[in-house]
Design a protein around this motif. Structure first.
Motif, PDB file in Angstrom:
ATOM      1  N   LYS A 163      46.410  96.090  32.450  1.00 55.25           N
ATOM      2  CA  LYS A 163      47.263  96.000  31.278  1.00 55.25           C
ATOM      3  C   LYS A 163      46.651  96.867  30.179  1.00 55.25           C
ATOM      4  CE  LYS A 163      48.702  91.221  32.222  1.00 55.25           C
ATOM      5  NZ  LYS A 163      48.679  89.818  31.710  1.00 55.25           N
ATOM      6  N   SER A 164      47.499  97.548  29.420  1.00 54.40           N
ATOM      7  CA  SER A 164      47.009  98.391  28.328  1.00 54.40           C
ATOM      8  C   SER A 164      47.425  97.809  26.991  1.00 54.40           C
ATOM      9  CB  SER A 164      47.560  99.810  28.461  1.00 54.40           C
ATOM     10  OG  SER A 164      47.311 100.568  27.282  1.00 54.40           O
ATOM     11  N   ILE A 165      46.444  97.655  26.096  1.00 54.77           N
ATOM     12  CA  ILE A 165      46.744  97.311  24.713  1.00 54.77           C
ATOM     13  C   ILE A 165      46.106  98.363  23.814  1.00 54.77           C
ATOM     14  CG2 ILE A 165      46.789  94.851  25.278  1.00 54.77           C
ATOM     15  CD1 ILE A 165      44.173  94.549  23.676  1.00 54.77           C
ATOM     16  N   THR A 166      46.748  98.658  22.714  1.00 57.35           N
ATOM     17  CA  THR A 166      46.142  99.556  21.731  1.00 57.35           C
ATOM     18  C   THR A 166      45.472  98.720  20.654  1.00 57.35           C
ATOM     19  OG1 THR A 166      48.218  99.686  20.497  1.00 57.35           O
ATOM     20  CG2 THR A 166      47.789 101.414  22.111  1.00 57.35           C
ATOM     21  N   LEU A 167      44.310  99.216  20.205  1.00 60.81           N
ATOM     22  CA  LEU A 167      43.538  98.436  19.232  1.00 60.81           C
ATOM     23  C   LEU A 167      42.521  99.340  18.554  1.00 60.81           C
ATOM     24  CD1 LEU A 167      43.313  95.468  18.309  1.00 60.81           C
ATOM     25  CD2 LEU A 167      41.514  95.167  20.004  1.00 60.81           C
ATOM     26  N   ASP A 168      42.513  99.314  17.241  1.00 62.26           N
ATOM     27  CA  ASP A 168      41.517 100.047  16.472  1.00 62.26           C
ATOM     28  C   ASP A 168      40.339  99.105  16.226  1.00 62.26           C
ATOM     29  OD1 ASP A 168      39.948 101.450  14.727  1.00 62.26           O
ATOM     30  OD2 ASP A 168      41.558 101.941  13.313  1.00 62.26           O
ATOM     31  N   GLY A 190      49.580 101.170  25.521  1.00 60.34           N
ATOM     32  CA  GLY A 190      49.971 100.005  24.737  1.00 60.34           C
ATOM     33  C   GLY A 190      51.113  99.201  25.327  1.00 60.34           C
ATOM     34  N   GLU A 191      51.385  99.390  26.589  1.00 60.47           N
ATOM     35  CA  GLU A 191      52.526  98.725  27.219  1.00 60.47           C
ATOM     36  C   GLU A 191      52.465  97.203  27.097  1.00 60.47           C
ATOM     37  OE1 GLU A 191      54.594  98.398  31.689  1.00 60.47           O
ATOM     38  OE2 GLU A 191      53.072  99.932  31.284  1.00 60.47           O
ATOM     39  N   HIS A 192      51.260  96.645  27.079  1.00 58.30           N
ATOM     40  CA  HIS A 192      51.125  95.189  27.117  1.00 58.30           C
ATOM     41  C   HIS A 192      50.558  94.614  25.819  1.00 58.30           C
ATOM     42  CE1 HIS A 192      50.843  96.754  31.290  1.00 58.30           C
ATOM     43  NE2 HIS A 192      51.691  95.761  31.528  1.00 58.30           N
ATOM     44  N   THR A 193      50.541  95.408  24.755  1.00 56.19           N
ATOM     45  CA  THR A 193      49.935  94.942  23.506  1.00 56.19           C
ATOM     46  C   THR A 193      50.581  93.646  23.017  1.00 56.19           C
ATOM     47  OG1 THR A 193      49.367  97.209  22.854  1.00 56.19           O
ATOM     48  CG2 THR A 193      49.375  95.530  21.128  1.00 56.19           C
ATOM     49  N   ASP A 194      51.873  93.672  22.837  1.00 51.60           N
ATOM     50  CA  ASP A 194      52.557  92.489  22.312  1.00 51.60           C
ATOM     51  C   ASP A 194      52.409  91.296  23.250  1.00 51.60           C
ATOM     52  OD1 ASP A 194      53.364  94.494  20.570  1.00 51.60           O
ATOM     53  OD2 ASP A 194      55.335  93.610  20.255  1.00 51.60           O
ATOM     54  N   GLU A 195      52.537  91.550  24.541  1.00 46.02           N
ATOM     55  CA  GLU A 195      52.424  90.470  25.528  1.00 46.02           C
ATOM     56  C   GLU A 195      51.069  89.779  25.446  1.00 46.02           C
ATOM     57  OE1 GLU A 195      51.520  90.281  30.271  1.00 46.02           O
ATOM     58  OE2 GLU A 195      52.965  91.784  29.609  1.00 46.02           O
ATOM     59  N   VAL A 196      49.993  90.573  25.404  1.00 47.06           N
ATOM     60  CA  VAL A 196      48.648  89.993  25.370  1.00 47.06           C
ATOM     61  C   VAL A 196      48.400  89.253  24.061  1.00 47.06           C
ATOM     62  CG1 VAL A 196      46.185  90.577  25.293  1.00 47.06           C
ATOM     63  CG2 VAL A 196      47.669  91.635  27.019  1.00 47.06           C
ATOM     64  N   LEU A 197      48.799  89.845  22.946  1.00 50.36           N
ATOM     65  CA  LEU A 197      48.554  89.193  21.650  1.00 50.36           C
ATOM     66  C   LEU A 197      49.342  87.892  21.517  1.00 50.36           C
ATOM     67  CD1 LEU A 197      48.500  92.240  19.191  1.00 50.36           C
ATOM     68  CD2 LEU A 197      46.587  91.108  20.345  1.00 50.36           C
ATOM     69  N   ARG A 198      50.534  87.872  22.071  1.00 47.93           N
ATOM     70  CA  ARG A 198      51.336  86.639  21.995  1.00 47.93           C
ATOM     71  C   ARG A 198      50.819  85.574  22.951  1.00 47.93           C
ATOM     72  NH1 ARG A 198      55.987  90.011  22.276  1.00 47.93           N
ATOM     73  NH2 ARG A 198      56.272  89.272  24.408  1.00 47.93           N
ATOM     74  N   SER A 199      50.634  85.952  24.221  1.00 42.88           N
ATOM     75  CA  SER A 199      50.328  84.941  25.236  1.00 42.88           C
ATOM     76  C   SER A 199      48.865  84.517  25.230  1.00 42.88           C
ATOM     77  CB  SER A 199      50.698  85.466  26.627  1.00 42.88           C
ATOM     78  OG  SER A 199      49.935  86.620  26.953  1.00 42.88           O
ATOM     79  N   ASP A 200      47.964  85.436  24.891  1.00 44.20           N
ATOM     80  CA  ASP A 200      46.531  85.117  24.964  1.00 44.20           C
ATOM     81  C   ASP A 200      45.947  84.672  23.632  1.00 44.20           C
ATOM     82  OD1 ASP A 200      46.658  85.800  27.624  1.00 44.20           O
ATOM     83  OD2 ASP A 200      45.901  87.828  27.325  1.00 44.20           O
ATOM     84  N   LEU A 201      46.453  85.218  22.545  1.00 41.48           N
ATOM     85  CA  LEU A 201      45.900  84.885  21.229  1.00 41.48           C
ATOM     86  C   LEU A 201      46.887  84.111  20.352  1.00 41.48           C
ATOM     87  CD1 LEU A 201      43.980  88.187  20.367  1.00 41.48           C
ATOM     88  CD2 LEU A 201      43.141  86.135  21.527  1.00 41.48           C
ATOM     89  N   ASN A 202      48.065  83.859  20.897  1.00 39.81           N
ATOM     90  CA  ASN A 202      49.081  83.053  20.194  1.00 39.81           C
ATOM     91  C   ASN A 202      49.476  83.638  18.834  1.00 39.81           C
ATOM     92  OD1 ASN A 202      49.202  81.007  22.237  1.00 39.81           O
ATOM     93  ND2 ASN A 202      47.262  80.189  21.440  1.00 39.81           N
TER      94      ASN A 202
END
Length: 407
Positions: free
Chosen positions: A74-79, A379-391
């Motif tokens: 999964k790819s997330i973008t993050l600075d 960044g394909e999974h950025t929103d998914e990871v932030l929502r599901s893993d970090l709520n």
């Protein structure tokens, strides 16, 4: 369910050694979250052409280099230079088993993302650092590049045509072997650390260095030097201890002949119509052939040029003489054995339609490797990871995006 389906990996690495390690773990079933820079992502996304084609035959933005080492992630973008980005990393670390990073020594400590800092969040964390020269020693702060390490670590002193022959001199490998071997060693070290953690509850720090790997992977060559005190030299495609064991040019191409004993040598020269060479005292056994290599090889080279590659392969295989062609990549992927083993994969991809990948060579009977996801879009999974893993809420994610913390 893959063998590592219970493992989560946070991949903070980029380019080759770290991503190769993470892909190995992902192929074995681990959930891998790849953290990339906003806007640009992993450097290798731009290392093209070639790029994957879309169904109309046009280039996508997915470089062949990037897609070769990033499937099943999964790819997330993050600075991570921002406080908000660092806090997200810490949140993901708390839910991960393994962190992989290849930043310069000490760089992540500035962000509070070094091993000692993250231990406070995840006491049994497995943390793997990959650098050019390791975390200790006088070179620890130097940048490490595969090409340079091939030279520095001794590989190029034994690779290439012999110095006294045309074209002689040092030669690098055709693929970034130091990066790839380091990624493989890192994979093994992480798996060992996972087993130790499962038995003891303890995590640990793994310090991987490209230079260490390059020296270690010389195997018997390094051992030869340590036992003899004599530095080996380049032999090109010949062998220092076995003759003939090298490439030969046929009438239309090249072949490899790997004669391992005197019987095979006799069969080799018989099918070539030079039976008398096996009875010549200069060539009758391997020690004699080594001593008289300079006289023998031109005679064999003349013999081999009398037939085509296909003729020689057929004759030598029938005679029980080890041999093989030197295939280009088209010939490799058209080879019947490669096809039978299913080494070329076709997987669905949102831009390419169908993407061609090279299968993992790991064949496990109970927990087989599978491609669950193609190499991700940036960044394909950025929103998914932030929502599901970090709520995080939609509003919180939108705020991070407006500040440039994520894309």
């Amino acid at each position: 369910m893959g063998a590592l389906s219970h493992i989560r990996v946070l991949d903070l690495s980029r380019v080759l050694a770290g991503p190769w390690c993470a892909q190995n773990l992902a192929d074995l079933g681990a959930e891998v979250i790849k953290v990339e820079r906003p806007k640009s992502g992993d450097d290798t996304r731009h290392w093209g052409p070639p790029f994957a084609k879309d169904p109309s035959g046009n280039d996508t933005t997915e470089s062949a280099y990037y897609i070769s080492i990033n499937r099943n992630k999964k790819s997330i973008t993050l600075d991570i230079s921002t406080p908000e980005g660092q806090e997200i990393v810490r949140g993901l670390v708390a839910q991960s088993d393994v962190v992989i990073e290849n930043y310069k020594v000490g760089q992540l400590a500035k962000y509070g993302l070094d091993y000692e800092s993250l231990l406070k969040i995840k006491p049994n964390l497995i943390y793997c650092s990959i650098t050019g020269f390791g975390q200790t020693g006088p070179y620890q702060h130097r940048a490490g590049y595969d090409f340079i390490l091939q030279g520095m670590g001794g590989f190029m002193s034994i690779t290439g045509e012999a110095d006294h022959l045309p074209g002689g001199g040092p030669q690098k490998a055709g693929v970034a072997i130091v990066d790839l071997f380091t990624g493989m060693y890192a994979s093994s070290a992480i798996l060992a650390a996972v087993i130790h953690r499962d038995r003891s509850g303890e995590g640990q720090y793994i310090d991987m260095a490209l230079l260490d790997t390059q020296v270690a992977m010389l195997a018997n060559i390094s051992s030869n030097y340590l036992c003899s005190g004599v530095s080996p030299h380049r032999w090109g495609n010949a062998h220092p201890n076995v003759v003939p064991y090298q490439t030969f040019q046929t009438s239309d191409s090249w072949i490899i002949v790997a004669v391992g004993n005197d019987g095979q040598f006799k069969h080799f020269v018989q099918v070539g119509g030079r039976e008398h060479l096996a009875d010549d005292p200069r060539f009758a056994n391997n020690p004699a052939r080594i001593e008289n290599r300079a006289a023998l090889i031109p005679l064999l080279a003349e013999m081999v040029k009398e037939k085509t590659k296909a003729q020689w392969i057929s004759l030598l295989e029938s005679a029980g003489v080890p041999c093989g062609p030197i295939n280009n990549l088209q010939e490799v992927f058209e080879n019947e054995q490669v096809i039978a083993r299913g080494i070329e994969l076709h997987v669905p991809h949102p831009r390419a339609g169908t993407m061609k990948l090279v299968a993992s060579p790991m064949r496990l009977s109970k927990t087989p490797v599978e491609v669950r996801m193609p190499p991700p879009l940036l960044g394909e999974h950025t929103d998914e990871v932030l929502r599901s893993d970090l709520n995080l809420t939609i509003q919180e994610i939108a705020h991070l995006r407006s500040k440039g913390v994520i894309d």
